[in-house]
Enzyme design. Structure first.
Site, short mmCIF file in Angstrom:
data_model
loop_
_atom_site.label_atom_id
_atom_site.label_comp_id
_atom_site.label_asym_id
_atom_site.label_seq_id
_atom_site.Cartn_x
_atom_site.Cartn_y
_atom_site.Cartn_z
N SER A 15 0.85 -1.25 -0.01
CA SER A 15 -0.19 0.18 -0.02
C SER A 15 1.04 1.35 0.01
O SER A 15 0.46 2.34 -0.41
CB SER A 15 -1.07 -0.03 1.31
OG SER A 15 -0.20 0.25 2.30
N ILE A 98 16.43 -7.40 6.47
CA ILE A 98 17.34 -6.45 7.16
C ILE A 98 18.40 -6.19 5.93
O ILE A 98 18.96 -7.17 5.21
CB ILE A 98 18.13 -6.99 8.31
CG1 ILE A 98 17.33 -6.93 9.47
CG2 ILE A 98 19.34 -6.08 8.63
CD1 ILE A 98 17.75 -7.57 10.74
N HIS A 115 8.55 3.11 8.76
CA HIS A 115 8.44 2.34 9.90
C HIS A 115 7.07 2.81 10.74
O HIS A 115 6.86 3.95 10.87
CB HIS A 115 9.58 2.45 10.52
CG HIS A 115 9.48 1.47 11.92
ND1 HIS A 115 9.80 0.09 11.84
CD2 HIS A 115 9.24 1.66 13.24
CE1 HIS A 115 9.64 -0.41 13.07
NE2 HIS A 115 9.29 0.43 13.83
C1 GAR Z 1 3.62 -0.75 6.74
O1 GAR Z 1 3.05 -0.58 8.02
C2 GAR Z 1 5.20 -0.24 6.97
O2 GAR Z 1 5.30 0.77 7.77
C3 GAR Z 1 5.62 -1.55 7.79
O3 GAR Z 1 4.94 -2.48 7.11
C4 GAR Z 1 3.72 -2.21 6.51
C5 GAR Z 1 3.71 -2.62 4.99
O4 GAR Z 1 2.71 -2.15 4.45
N1 GAR Z 1 7.09 -1.56 7.72
C6 GAR Z 1 7.66 -2.35 8.76
O5 GAR Z 1 7.17 -2.57 9.76
C7 GAR Z 1 9.08 -2.43 8.59
N2 GAR Z 1 9.90 -2.63 9.87
P1 GAR Z 1 2.30 -1.95 2.84
O6 GAR Z 1 3.10 -3.33 2.42
O7 GAR Z 1 0.88 -2.00 2.61
O8 GAR Z 1 2.99 -0.76 2.50
#
Ligand code: GAR
Length: 209
Positions: A15, A98, A115
């Site tokens: 997203s 990582i 994050h």
């Molecule tokens: C988001 O909330 C992002 O901040 C988090 O994963 C989700 C991905 O959503 N990232 C982490 O936790 C990184 N440590 P998305 O695939 O819908 O963008």
């Protein structure tokens, strides 16, 4: 002038990738999305890339599992792809690996991450659950430059999000996500405009030229 070429690394639904694509299409990010790379074959992020005519590449971590340092070997493969697409700025968007010094040294101050907490609180996995378990009343999201320490790099922009009575990981994550979709494109456009200055561990945002 040539547009900055962006590469996105994503592991999941994408997203945040979509927010970047939408901002490029709307002209609020004046850059070009060159390639989306995933470590997960079924990542919906790859499907989003395909739908928008952006190169989508699955790089299988298992393909380097027999190498002496598989994590670095994997990042070397990523670097090869990014280089071949002439990527200048790398965005981690829900990328659940990582990043090793191989990539960080190849792209100094040119890798950003989003994050879902107000760093330095709640780094690592399940940041929203960590915030709920701790009982904080305000959490949020952070865009930062990626350095070798996980979730430790200089902070570019943050948004605060209240925790409300009865919140679950799902409701809180969703509220935070809406802010992620606002601040990530903002940080990217600041980069594109050459407005980010790193001083020590602080990022200064200079005036628009
Ligand atoms: C988001 O909330 C992002 O901040 C988090 O994963 C989700 C991905 O959503 N990232 C982490 O936790 C990184 N440590 P998305 O695939 O819908 O963008």
């Amino acid at each position: 002038m040539d547009k900055v070429r962006i590469g996105v690394l994503a592991s999941g639904r994408g997203s945040n990738l979509q927010a970047i694509i939408d901002a490029i299409n709307a002209g609020t990010i004046t850059a070009q999305l060159a390639v989306v790379i995933s470590n997960k074959v079924n990542a919906y992020a790859l499907e989003r890339a395909r739908r928008h005519g952006i190169a989508d590449i699955f790089l299988d971590p298992a393909s380097v599992a027999d190498q002496p340092n598989p994590r670095e070997a994997y990042d070397r493969k990523i670097f090869e792809v990014l280089k071949s697409y002439q990527v200048e700025l790398v965005l981690l968007a829900g990328y659940m690996r990582i990043v090793t010094p191989i990539l960080i040294q190849a792209y100094p101050w040119r890798i950003m991450n989003i994050h879902p907490s107000l760093l330095p609180a709640f780094p690592g996995l399940q940041a929203q659950k960590q915030a709920l378990d701790w009982g904080v009343k305000i959490t949020g999201c952070t865009v930062h430059f990626v350095t070798e320490g996980v979730d430790e790099g200089p902070i570019i922009v943050q948004a605060a999000v209240p925790v409300v009575e009865g919140d679950t990981v799902e409701t809180l994550s969703e509220r935070i996500l809406a802010h992620e979709h606002q601040i990530y494109p903002l940080a990217v456009q600041w980069y594109v405009e050459g407005r980010l200055r790193i001083e020590g561990r602080c990022v200064r945002i200079t005036q628009k030229p």
